[in-house]
Design a protein around this motif. Sequence first.
Motif, PDB file in Angstrom:
ATOM      1  N   ALA A 255      26.208  29.773  25.824  1.00 37.25           N
ATOM      2  CA  ALA A 255      26.934  29.099  24.742  1.00 37.25           C
ATOM      3  C   ALA A 255      26.851  29.933  23.485  1.00 37.25           C
ATOM      4  O   ALA A 255      25.826  30.540  23.157  1.00 37.25           O
ATOM      5  CB  ALA A 255      26.324  27.724  24.480  1.00 37.25           C
ATOM      6  N   GLU A 256      27.982  30.020  22.794  1.00 39.03           N
ATOM      7  CA  GLU A 256      28.013  30.824  21.572  1.00 39.03           C
ATOM      8  C   GLU A 256      27.130  30.212  20.504  1.00 39.03           C
ATOM      9  O   GLU A 256      27.176  29.014  20.276  1.00 39.03           O
ATOM     10  CB  GLU A 256      29.460  30.921  21.079  1.00 39.03           C
TER      11      GLU A 256
ATOM     12  N   THR B 213      34.957  33.610  30.722  1.00 33.91           N
ATOM     13  CA  THR B 213      33.972  32.541  30.572  1.00 33.91           C
ATOM     14  C   THR B 213      32.692  33.100  29.965  1.00 33.91           C
ATOM     15  O   THR B 213      32.176  34.122  30.436  1.00 33.91           O
ATOM     16  CB  THR B 213      33.646  31.884  31.924  1.00 33.91           C
ATOM     17  N   THR B 214      32.205  32.444  28.922  1.00 36.50           N
ATOM     18  CA  THR B 214      31.005  32.942  28.264  1.00 36.50           C
ATOM     19  C   THR B 214      29.792  32.842  29.182  1.00 36.50           C
ATOM     20  O   THR B 214      29.675  31.931  29.991  1.00 36.50           O
ATOM     21  CB  THR B 214      30.726  32.144  26.986  1.00 36.50           C
TER      22      THR B 214
ATOM     23  N   GLY C 246      31.176  37.851  28.159  1.00 34.41           N
ATOM     24  CA  GLY C 246      31.767  36.876  29.060  1.00 34.41           C
ATOM     25  C   GLY C 246      32.135  37.508  30.393  1.00 34.41           C
ATOM     26  O   GLY C 246      32.201  38.726  30.521  1.00 34.41           O
TER      27      GLY C 246
ATOM     28  N   ASN D 166      35.412  36.365  19.288  1.00 30.35           N
ATOM     29  CA  ASN D 166      35.940  35.038  18.971  1.00 30.35           C
ATOM     30  C   ASN D 166      36.831  35.170  17.743  1.00 30.35           C
ATOM     31  O   ASN D 166      36.383  35.586  16.671  1.00 30.35           O
ATOM     32  CB  ASN D 166      34.786  34.079  18.706  1.00 30.35           C
TER      33      ASN D 166
ATOM     34  N   SER E  37      33.958  28.069  27.481  1.00 28.63           N
ATOM     35  CA  SER E  37      32.517  27.883  27.383  1.00 28.63           C
ATOM     36  C   SER E  37      32.125  26.563  28.038  1.00 28.63           C
ATOM     37  O   SER E  37      32.784  25.538  27.834  1.00 28.63           O
ATOM     38  CB  SER E  37      32.081  27.880  25.910  1.00 28.63           C
TER      39      SER E  37
END
Length: 238
Positions: free
Chosen positions: A237-238, A233-234, A224, A215, A188
């Motif tokens: 942002a989570e 890659t996300t 992602g 996750n 991330s």
Amino acid sequence: MMLTLSQTFPALATVNPVQHSAREQINAQTLKAASQEIVALAQKQQWHDYRYTFNVFIPSMVATLAPCTSALQVAPSSPLEMALNRMNFDVTCPGNAGWHVSSAVRPDVYVPVVMPTSLIERDTVLTAENLQLKKYNVSGQRNGLIMRIEDAIGLTSKRALQPGKPLTRAELVLPVLVKRDQPVTIVSHMEGITASMPGVALKNGRKGDVIKIRNTSSQRVISGVVDDVGVVTTIAAE
């Protein structure tokens, strides 16, 4: 009725046949114009070490025409993109006693293309060892022939590939980098900070694919982009 004339040339050949009649004049200028079209197409496609054969079609009525005393004017009447199928030209002898005819050329163009050296099974990642460059008549072929071995290395066969048959892009796909239910590293990026965390892929993915991942720590499901083997890659942002 058309008169058919066959001529064979290496790349960048100079065409200067003897011209004693209208037919020979038309033939010479048609060959010259067709050669220029193939050279232009070769430069556009970045061909190397190619050769070509021309079949020229001229109306039989040219036997009744007097030789042109001026320089013939030759203009293509078909787009360059069609050159591997058929090239058409308008040939004009200027002046009051001049004439106008149409000629056509069907080429056979031999260009090195990528072929398997032996049978390649489905879902095989291609390497330099199972590929070769070999000249092939690309005239009238569908688009997507692979001309460079490096463009095929690392791709995966969608089906069994036969030796001696040109490879096309439609027969190859990027390899699967992430497999369903297998562990992945979730990366991330946010505000200049990069963080990584463990996760599990919820579907297979090739480079650039957007997939769902879980996750492992939070059990949240996020989206992602597959970047590398086992790396996603996300998107946000989570």
